[in-house]
Design an enzyme around this catalytic site. Structure first.
Site, PDB file in Angstrom:
ATOM      1  N   LYS A 174       1.162   3.938  -7.949  1.00  0.00           N
ATOM      2  CA  LYS A 174       0.581   5.120  -7.329  1.00  0.00           C
ATOM      3  C   LYS A 174       0.228   6.196  -8.351  1.00  0.00           C
ATOM      4  CE  LYS A 174       1.034   3.701  -3.074  1.00  0.00           C
ATOM      5  NZ  LYS A 174      -0.034   3.626  -2.082  1.00  0.00           N
ATOM      6  N   ASP A 209      -3.493   3.100  -7.052  1.00  0.00           N
ATOM      7  CA  ASP A 209      -3.814   3.639  -5.729  1.00  0.00           C
ATOM      8  C   ASP A 209      -3.562   5.140  -5.714  1.00  0.00           C
ATOM      9  OD1 ASP A 209      -4.144   4.156  -3.044  1.00  0.00           O
ATOM     10  OD2 ASP A 209      -2.507   2.870  -2.361  1.00  0.00           O
ATOM     11  N   GLU A 235      -7.896   2.329  -5.987  1.00  0.00           N
ATOM     12  CA  GLU A 235      -7.824   2.334  -4.526  1.00  0.00           C
ATOM     13  C   GLU A 235      -7.842   3.751  -3.971  1.00  0.00           C
ATOM     14  OE1 GLU A 235      -4.572   0.626  -1.277  1.00  0.00           O
ATOM     15  OE2 GLU A 235      -4.940  -0.442  -3.161  1.00  0.00           O
ATOM     16  N   GLU A 261      -8.092   1.222   4.221  1.00  0.00           N
ATOM     17  CA  GLU A 261      -6.880   1.138   5.032  1.00  0.00           C
ATOM     18  C   GLU A 261      -6.841   2.210   6.114  1.00  0.00           C
ATOM     19  OE1 GLU A 261      -3.188   3.257   2.937  1.00  0.00           O
ATOM     20  OE2 GLU A 261      -4.311   2.018   1.539  1.00  0.00           O
ATOM     21  N   ASP A 284      -6.409  -2.945   7.419  1.00  0.00           N
ATOM     22  CA  ASP A 284      -5.032  -3.254   7.813  1.00  0.00           C
ATOM     23  C   ASP A 284      -5.085  -3.830   9.220  1.00  0.00           C
ATOM     24  OD1 ASP A 284      -2.332  -2.942   8.958  1.00  0.00           O
ATOM     25  OD2 ASP A 284      -1.891  -1.993   7.038  1.00  0.00           O
ATOM     26  N   HIS A 311      -4.837  -4.571   3.523  1.00  0.00           N
ATOM     27  CA  HIS A 311      -3.708  -3.674   3.329  1.00  0.00           C
ATOM     28  C   HIS A 311      -2.569  -4.139   4.230  1.00  0.00           C
ATOM     29  CE1 HIS A 311      -1.374   0.025   4.362  1.00  0.00           C
ATOM     30  NE2 HIS A 311      -1.541   0.284   3.082  1.00  0.00           N
ATOM     31  N   GLU A 348      -0.675  -8.164  -0.342  1.00  0.00           N
ATOM     32  CA  GLU A 348       0.075  -6.960  -0.704  1.00  0.00           C
ATOM     33  C   GLU A 348       1.499  -7.099  -0.169  1.00  0.00           C
ATOM     34  OE1 GLU A 348      -0.244  -2.128  -0.697  1.00  0.00           O
ATOM     35  OE2 GLU A 348      -1.476  -3.227   0.738  1.00  0.00           O
TER      36      GLU A 348
END
Length: 396
Positions: A174, A209, A235, A261, A284, A311, A348
Site C-alpha cells: 500500500k 495500491d 492500483e 474494485e 470484486d 479484487h 489476490e
C-alpha cells in the site's frame, strides 16, 4: 425447484489492538462480512457473500426487505432471469453500491445451488476450467501501529520476507497514507526485500495500491517512482469518479494502471474501458454484481484488450467464488506458454488477520508449496460452511 427461504447474516470479528492496520483511506479495527443463505424446496442450500469492506448492515437490510420478496418462489437455476429482475427493480435508485452488493450475494448463492443441482463445480457451468490451481499474490504492506510506525521500512521488509517464506512469489503493498517521499521509501524497501528473497536473476511480480489517494499530478509523480522499481501495476491511483484523471495517468506512465474494485456492473466497466482508463480490470465478485455480472465484465474486457485480476477481500466464500471465476478465465492474450502476471490471472490473497477467511469454511483455502491455491472441484462453490462459526461471529 423454488427458493423457499433467504437469510442474511452480518458477521463481525474485532481485531486485537496490535492487529489493526491502515490503508490510505481509513483504519481497520474489525473484519466483517454479509453472508447470504438460500434454501430451496428440494433441500439444496446455497451460500453467497455480499459487499466488500463497508458496513454490512445496509446490505443485509437490502437483502431482507427488498430482494427476498422478489426471488422467493423463483427457480434459483434461472440465474440470469433473477439477476435482471433484481437489477431492473433497483436501477432507478441503486445502480452503485449497496443494492448491487446485495444482488451479488444472492447471485453467488444461486450459482452455488445450480452447481449442486447439476453435480458440477461452478467453473464447469461457466464453460470449463483453464487451470486447476492459480498463482496467488500476497496483499500486505499496510500501515501498522501508530503514526510513528507507518514509515518503518524495516518492519515492512520483515513482513515481505515472511510472505515469501510462507510460499508467496508475488506481492502487493500500500501507498497513499504518507508523503510521496516516505511512501516511495517504503516501495523501495519492499522491492529490495523481495529481490533479496528471489533466486538469482529472478524478479517476483510486485504491485502497488494507492486506494485512490492522489490527484492525477501526484499520482504521476508517484508512478514515476514505481516505474523505477519494476512495478507490475499501479492500483487505484486516483478517485474512481475521476475518469479523466485515470486516463491522464494511464497515458503518461509506462506501467499498467489497475482499477475497478469500487465499480458496480458491466456499465461502469464499459465506461472505464471506452475512455482508456485502465489496463487491468479488478471487479470484486461480491460487490460488482456476482458471478453472473463479473463474467460479462470479463467478456467486455477481452474485447478491449484489458486484463482481469479480480479484487478479493472477504470471507472464505468470497475466495471460493473468485477461484471458480479465475478458473474460467482464458489466458489474456493466448500463448502456448501462459505465465502468471503476463497473461495468466492471479488470485489476490489478503494476508491481514481475518477469522472469517480462515475459519468460516470447514476446509479453508491455503497456499500450496508452489505458491498456488487449488481450484475447488466439488459441486457448486465446493465448500462447506461451518454454521457454528456463523453463529460465533453473528449478532450476540
Amino acid at each position: 425447484m423454488k427458493v423457499v427461504d433467504v437469510q442474511s447474516y452480518v458477521l463481525k470479528s474485532p481485531l486485537a489492538e496490535q492487529e489493526e492496520f491502515y490503508a490510505s483511506q481509513e483504519s481497520f479495527s474489525e473484519r466483517s462480512s454479509c453472508l447470504v443463505r438460500i434454501e430451496t424446496d428440494s433441500g439444496l442450500v446455497g451460500w453467497g457473500e455480499a459487499g466488500l469492506w463497508g458496513a454490512p448492515e445496509p446490505v443485509a437490510a437490502m437483502i431482507d426487505h427488498v430482494l427476498t420478496p422478489r426471488i422467493t418462489g423463483m427457480n434459483p437455476l434461472h440465474v440470469d432471469v433473477i439477476w435482471e429482475k433484481l437489477y431492473a427493480h433497483i436501477r432507478d435508485w441503486g445502480r452503485q453500491g449497496t443494492a448491487v452488493e446485495a444482488i451479488s450475494g444472492v447471485d453467488i448463492a444461486c450459482w452455488d445451488i445450480a452447481g449442486q443441482a447439476l453435480q458440477q463445480p461452478i467453473h464447469a457451468l461457466l464453460g470449463g476450467a483453464y487451470r486447476d490451481r492459480v498463482k496467488a499474490y500476497a496483499t500486505g504492506g499496510y500501515y501498522k501501529g501508530g503514526p510513528e510506525k507507518w514509515a518503518d521500512t524495516g518492519a515492512l521488509a520483515a513482513e515481505v520476507e515472511r510472505h515469501v517464506a510462507t510460499g508467496f512469489r508475488a506481492l502487493k503493498i500500500k501507498v497513499g497514507l504518507l508523503s510521496v517521499a516516505e511512501d516511495l521509501a517504503r516501495v523501495k524497501a519492499a522491492r529490495r526485500a523481495l529481490d533479496a528473497c528471489a533466486p538469482s536473476g529472478e524478479r517476483f511480480p510486485y504491485m502497488v495500491d494507492a486506494n485512490h489517494a492522489y490527484p492525477p499530478h501526484i499520482a504521476i509523480a508517484v508512478g514515476r517512482g514505481l516505474e523505477e522499481e519494476d512495478t507490475l501495476w499501479f492500483e487505484e491511483p486516483v478517485i474512481p469518479e475521476d475518469r479523466r484523471g485515470y486516463r491522464q495517468v494511464a497515458e503518461t506512465l509506462d506501467l499498467a494502471i489497475a482499477g475497478g474494485e469500487c465499480e458496480h456492473t458491466r456499465f461502469s466497466f464499459r465506461d472505464l474501458m471506452l475512455e482508456g482508463c485502465i489496463d487491468i480490470a479488478q471487479p470484486d465478485i461480491c460487490g460488482t454484481g456476482g458471478i453472473s455480472e463479473t463474467v460479462k465484465i470479463a467478456t467486455l474486457a477481452q474485447t478491449f484488450g484489458v486484463q482481469v485480476y479480480p479484487h478479493v477481500w472477504g470471507s472464505g466464500i468470497a475466495l471460493a467464488a473468485a477461484l471458480h471465476f479465475i478458473a474460467s478465465l482464458p489466458p489474456s492474450p493466448h500463448s502456448a506458454n501462459p505465465l502468471p502476471a503476463l497473461n495468466e490471472p492471479m488470485l489476490e490473497f489478503d494476508r491481514n488477520p481475518n477469522p472469517l477467511r480462515d475459519t468460516l469454511l470447514r476446509e479453508p483455502f491455503t497456499l500450496e508449496d508452489d505458491g498456488t491455491v487449488l481450484i475447488p472441484q466439488r459441486p457448486g462453490l465446493g465448500i462447506e460452511v461451518d454454521e457454528a462459526v456463523v453463529a460465533q461471529y453473528g449478532p450476540q
